[in-house]
Motif scaffolding. Sequence first.
Motif, PDB file in Angstrom:
ATOM      1  N   ILE A 138       0.791  -1.190  -0.109  1.00 40.35           N
ATOM      2  CA  ILE A 138      -0.005   0.168   0.029  1.00 40.35           C
ATOM      3  C   ILE A 138       0.841   1.199  -0.057  1.00 40.35           C
ATOM      4  CG2 ILE A 138      -1.779   1.361   1.321  1.00 40.35           C
ATOM      5  CD1 ILE A 138      -2.848  -1.386   0.105  1.00 40.35           C
ATOM      6  N   GLU A 139       0.999   2.270  -1.154  1.00 35.30           N
ATOM      7  CA  GLU A 139       1.845   3.002  -1.345  1.00 35.30           C
ATOM      8  C   GLU A 139       1.247   4.185  -1.966  1.00 35.30           C
ATOM      9  OE1 GLU A 139       5.354   1.862  -3.134  1.00 35.30           O
ATOM     10  OE2 GLU A 139       6.314   3.793  -2.985  1.00 35.30           O
ATOM     11  N   GLN A 140       1.548   5.473  -1.791  1.00 38.58           N
ATOM     12  CA  GLN A 140       0.946   6.409  -2.662  1.00 38.58           C
ATOM     13  C   GLN A 140       1.595   6.236  -4.183  1.00 38.58           C
ATOM     14  OE1 GLN A 140       2.659   9.137  -4.011  1.00 38.58           O
ATOM     15  NE2 GLN A 140       4.670   8.428  -3.594  1.00 38.58           N
ATOM     16  N   HIS A 141       0.946   6.644  -5.153  1.00 38.11           N
ATOM     17  CA  HIS A 141       1.295   6.384  -6.694  1.00 38.11           C
ATOM     18  C   HIS A 141       1.136   7.857  -7.183  1.00 38.11           C
ATOM     19  CE1 HIS A 141       2.558   2.320  -5.762  1.00 38.11           C
ATOM     20  NE2 HIS A 141       3.117   2.311  -7.091  1.00 38.11           N
ATOM     21  N   GLY A 142       1.425   8.852  -6.722  1.00 35.68           N
ATOM     22  CA  GLY A 142       1.187  10.150  -7.513  1.00 35.68           C
ATOM     23  C   GLY A 142      -0.323  10.535  -7.403  1.00 35.68           C
ATOM     24  N   SER A 168      -1.786   0.110  -6.146  1.00 34.40           N
ATOM     25  CA  SER A 168      -1.196  -0.112  -7.632  1.00 34.40           C
ATOM     26  C   SER A 168      -0.060  -1.187  -7.373  1.00 34.40           C
ATOM     27  CB  SER A 168      -0.414   1.249  -8.217  1.00 34.40           C
ATOM     28  OG  SER A 168      -1.205   2.196  -8.475  1.00 34.40           O
ATOM     29  N   ASP A 169       0.701  -1.149  -7.039  1.00 31.38           N
ATOM     30  CA  ASP A 169       1.683  -2.299  -6.657  1.00 31.38           C
ATOM     31  C   ASP A 169       0.896  -3.678  -6.515  1.00 31.38           C
ATOM     32  OD1 ASP A 169       3.641  -0.704  -7.358  1.00 31.38           O
ATOM     33  OD2 ASP A 169       4.301  -0.758  -5.174  1.00 31.38           O
ATOM     34  N   ASP A 170      -0.102  -3.780  -5.630  1.00 35.24           N
ATOM     35  CA  ASP A 170      -0.781  -5.124  -5.484  1.00 35.24           C
ATOM     36  C   ASP A 170      -1.621  -5.238  -6.848  1.00 35.24           C
ATOM     37  OD1 ASP A 170      -0.421  -5.403  -2.513  1.00 35.24           O
ATOM     38  OD2 ASP A 170      -1.755  -3.552  -2.224  1.00 35.24           O
ATOM     39  N   ALA A 208       6.342   3.393 -16.581  1.00 42.14           N
ATOM     40  CA  ALA A 208       6.129   1.997 -16.683  1.00 42.14           C
ATOM     41  C   ALA A 208       5.206   1.460 -15.749  1.00 42.14           C
ATOM     42  CB  ALA A 208       7.402   1.355 -15.917  1.00 42.14           C
ATOM     43  N   GLU A 209       5.050   2.047 -14.362  1.00 41.22           N
ATOM     44  CA  GLU A 209       4.087   1.472 -13.649  1.00 41.22           C
ATOM     45  C   GLU A 209       2.770   1.846 -14.243  1.00 41.22           C
ATOM     46  OE1 GLU A 209       5.248   0.401  -9.298  1.00 41.22           O
ATOM     47  OE2 GLU A 209       5.045   2.777  -9.359  1.00 41.22           O
ATOM     48  N   THR A 210       2.562   3.238 -14.615  1.00 39.40           N
ATOM     49  CA  THR A 210       1.399   3.838 -15.098  1.00 39.40           C
ATOM     50  C   THR A 210       0.836   3.050 -16.244  1.00 39.40           C
ATOM     51  OG1 THR A 210       1.754   5.932 -14.023  1.00 39.40           O
ATOM     52  CG2 THR A 210       0.039   5.857 -15.727  1.00 39.40           C
TER      53      THR A 210
HETATM   54 ZN    ZN Z   1       4.577   0.814  -7.540  1.00 43.48          ZN
END
Ligand code: ZN
Length: 279
Positions: free
Chosen positions: A34-38, A45-47, A163-165
């Motif tokens: 659980i992490e902010q992604h902008g 997002s990471d999950d 990449a992540e987006t």
């Molecule tokens: Zn991420």
Amino acid sequence: MTTAKAIWWQNLTAPDLLAHARKDDIAVLPIGAIEQHGPHCPCGSDDFNAIGLAEHLSARTGVMLLPCPMYGSHPFHHWGMPGNIPLRFETHIALIEDIIKGAKVAGFNKFIILSAHGQVSSTIVAVHKLGLANIFTLSLHWYDFLRDQKTILETGMWHADEAETSMALYLYPQFVDMSKADKGGGAPLVDKRFIVGPGMPAGPGMMYHFEGTFARPEVRELKNGIIGDATRATVAKGEAMVTTVVGYMADLIEDIRSRYAPGVNPLETEPPADSPWTK
Ligand SMILES: [Zn+2]
């Protein structure tokens, strides 16, 4: 999404799991954080990236998926950033150990941790603690399987970026607001030529990006929670990344299946007469 064809542990009965393990005893554990992604991507997002990759992998290979714990561990510089909920390293190491030890009881003998978040500080320790418990575990980040990233992406792979987006746009576009996508980032504490970034091929004189206190705390460093350029994200790049990672992972699973029959613990096999390292 390929949810319908993915095989999730939590959807099956215990007899179904035992029957599956008799035919194929590999299990994949997707993990994120659980992490902010902008301002443009969700805190899960990471999950969601780990789950999406795992579902495509299971649909392609028939491999068993263990339920994804939503929380993860974080490098020190993530702590204190609003939106992040970091587990202590010790908590996360114990969580992974307990999940895999629990899954082993149902007859699974080979485990692959599929991470979509920078948490090698706990995953690698968990792998070695599990090794001491005679359990075969591989741990990879999807970045590891995108060392050919330059064929897909214009920039490197960091955080809430191209990449992540792109992966988010391909896997869960309903949670992405591209009108808020932006560029951002800070500066490392030593010259970047000494640092192997996520998924970058390593060169002489370089350290992996988690091998030092290379970053200031993000809460002081990052203006918008992004490291990289999210404005360059596209669905097509996300699809290409997923296809590439799943392709390499499918090869890895095939290699394990071809070497070790169901029921065989790789740690209990005899070494071959010839060492491949000397060839
Ligand atoms: Zn991420």
